[in-house]
Write an enzyme that holds these catalytic residues in place. Structure first.
Site, PDB file in Angstrom:
ATOM      1  N   LYS A 120     -57.227 -21.745 -18.674  1.00  0.00           N
ATOM      2  CA  LYS A 120     -56.585 -23.282 -19.233  1.00  0.00           C
ATOM      3  C   LYS A 120     -57.554 -23.810 -20.110  1.00  0.00           C
ATOM      4  O   LYS A 120     -58.898 -23.931 -19.992  1.00  0.00           O
ATOM      5  CB  LYS A 120     -56.540 -24.044 -17.853  1.00  0.00           C
ATOM      6  N   SER A 200     -49.584 -29.318 -15.157  1.00  0.00           N
ATOM      7  CA  SER A 200     -50.167 -29.016 -16.562  1.00  0.00           C
ATOM      8  C   SER A 200     -50.600 -27.843 -17.062  1.00  0.00           C
ATOM      9  O   SER A 200     -50.857 -27.439 -18.199  1.00  0.00           O
ATOM     10  CB  SER A 200     -51.284 -30.152 -16.803  1.00  0.00           C
ATOM     11  N   SER A 224     -50.507 -29.434 -10.720  1.00  0.00           N
ATOM     12  CA  SER A 224     -50.695 -28.769 -11.895  1.00  0.00           C
ATOM     13  C   SER A 224     -50.934 -27.367 -11.594  1.00  0.00           C
ATOM     14  O   SER A 224     -50.893 -26.557 -12.844  1.00  0.00           O
ATOM     15  CB  SER A 224     -51.972 -29.409 -12.776  1.00  0.00           C
TER      16      SER A 224
END
Length: 542
Positions: A120, A200, A224
């Site tokens: 990420k 996210s 997330s």
């Protein structure tokens, strides 16, 4: 953090450059092809399968890495244009070649040796940018790897690149759209392209589901990892806070932040978690004496792991979506047939921590972010400067939503503020000792289960997320582990079940989740339909 609805409500939730082909959020998906190349040689292969091929000499890391790079070009930048990968590691092929050389010299580092992994884009990994999706950090290249990246590289993994995310891990606006960042644009759900990937860790969930890497790493503050894993049909494991170091990760909340694996199988999640877990002097949370840093989570893969288990089902969460409720009833039957006792349970404090959670995050975000920016000599050093940057570049940074959470956080004082201290204590107590712990103890349960969330909603950049609700919030606020596993589909859109347990119970959750996965095999690879209307009519619940 997956905060996919307006506040105040329950908080559930090969150049080293940004990929030029990333679709902007206002691009239409109506002309996207309904499918993607189906001839990918390594589709749906577990890490152990890939490792076995390399051990037999049928495959090497360089070939595998190039295959993933080619697939990213074909369906992330081209084809359906998933837009899940924000940047590629320019050294990926070089890293793979080094792992191949080590293998030839009988110096295999472990089960991740030569395995390509995506991270990420809020995790430091040289020589790439770490931006949290913001154009303010588009040229920021940290000098060193995050602790977890060092762990992965020491284990032999190849860092393939970085994934797109909800900008600032979805902690900028009260009506943001999950999977959108100014640097990366809008990530698309690979099952139905006009549906949202949640966030996210949107890019991490999409990329592993679409077989763009062997595995990915996400981060979570509240949902997330679990939410994007569930709606993209993959496994997501959010560890206990303190099991995986947060050093080198752009933060929201040191009370709740953690990184964790996102994979296509529970076995891969166990392998990855074993590599990630480790004590780090730079993150005091990892010094907790309650866990064993040498634990091999792969040993907890037991096909009969449900036999004799006592599991509490949070039936109040069935209201999230009728198809999720129906899938949960099926999951309960599977577990009972496998020898588990499944009883109804209710967290007595459910949702009572919402206001306190937001308050602690507003305080901790400002303090933690400014500490990270200053320590890493980033081009901006304060939250005020970031707010000013967004105001200066409104067209690119705020075309769809604002920065209300930034402004609220910036108005907060220091961590010695009595309102912060009270909020932190209250949130953790209500979700942990008086929430999950009390519920487990009352009926002597091994774990709690619930639908992770509902099916993916239509991406709506003007109105923001149409979030259906979540079953994972208590574990996030308490800092306890949670594991989501695919359990079915609603009109072709994945549904996930979430297992939650007490602190440091990752091993038990892996046992339960693995046994359930082996009995159901609910994951189906994505089909890349442009819309539900374009998808052939089938039964709603599959």
């Amino acid at each position: 953090m997956n905060r996919s609805y307006r506040l105040p409500l329950s908080l559930a939730l090969l150049l080293c450059l940004p990929l030029v082909a990333c679709q902007r959020a206002d691009d239409s998906s109506s002309n996207a092809p309904a499918d993607a190349p189906t001839d990918f040689a390594y589709a749906e292969m577990d890490i152990s399968d890939l490792q076995a091929r390399m051990q037999r000499g049928e495959l090497d890391s360089r070939t595998l890495t190039q295959a993933y790079l080619d697939r990213i070009a074909a369906i992330d930048q081209g084809g359906p244009q998933l837009n899940s990968v924000i940047e590629l590691n320019p050294d990926a092929i070089k890293e793979a070649a080094l792992r191949d050389a080590e293998r030839k010299n009988n110096a295999v580092r472990g089960p991740l040796h030569g395995i390509p992994i995506l991270l990420k884009d809020n995790i430091d990994a040289t020589p790439m940018v770490n931006s949290a999706g913001s154009l303010a950090l588009k040229d920021f290249r940290p000098a060193t790897d995050a602790f977890l990246v060092r762990r992965l590289r020491e284990a032999g993994a190849v860092i393939l690149g970085k994934t797109n995310l909800s900008e600032w891990a979805n902690f900028r606006s009260t009506h943001s759209t999950s999977g959108w960042s100014a640097r990366g644009g809008q990530t698309r759900n690979p099952y139905v392209l006009d549906r949202n990937p949640c966030g996210s860790s949107a890019g991490s969930g999409v990329a592993v589901s679409a077989n763009l890497a062997a595995a990915t790493i996400g981060t979570e503050t509240d949902g997330s990892i679990i939410c994007p894993a569930a709606v993209n049909g993959v496994v997501g494991l959010k560890p206990t806070v303190g099991l995986v170091s947060r050093d080198g990760i752009i933060p929201i909340s040191f009370s709740q932040d953690t990184a964790g694996p996102m994979t296509r199988s529970v076995s891969d999640a166990a392998l990855l978690l074993t590599a990630l877990a480790g004590r780090d002097p730079a993150d005091p949370a990892t010094t907790n004496a309650a866990w064993n840093s040498t634990l091999d989570y792969h040993t907890r893969l037991k096909a009969n792991g449900l036999k004799g288990a006592r599991i509490g089902v949070l039936r109040s969460k069935f209201a999230i979506h009728p198809d999720a409720a129906a899938a949960m009833e099926g999951a309960i039957k599977v577990m009972r047939d496998a020898g588990a006792t499944v009883v109804d349970a209710q967290i007595p404090t459910d949702g009572q921590w919402d206001d306190a959670e937001l308050e602690l995050m507003l305080f901790e975000f400002k303090a933690g972010l400014e500490r990270y920016l200053a320590r890493h000599d980033a081009p901006v050093k304060t939250l005020s400067q970031l707010i000013g940057y967004n105001q200066q570049y409104t067209t690119s940074e705020m075309p769809y939503f604002g920065q209300e959470l930034f402004e609220q956080a910036n108005a907060k004082g220091g961590l010695g503020d009595s309102s912060y201290i009270s909020a932190r204590s209250l949130a953790r107590r209500l979700a942990g000792p008086e929430g999950i712990d009390a519920t487990l103890k009352a009926q002597q349960l091994d774990a709690l289960i619930a639908p992770a969330t509902g099916p993916a909603w239509l991406t709506d950049l003007k109105a923001g997320d149409h979030f259906p609700g979540a079953g994972y919030g208590a574990a996030a606020v308490a800092g306890y582990p949670s594991l989501t596993v695919p359990m079915g589909h609603s009109d072709g859109l994945p549904l996930g079940i979430v297992f939650m347990g007490a602190a440091w119970s990752e091993g038990r959750l892996i046992e339960l989740g693995y046994a359930y996965e082996q009995l159901t095999r609910a994951r189906k690879p994505p089909e890349y339909w442009p819309s539900l209307q374009a998808r052939p009519a089938r039964k709603s619940r599959e």
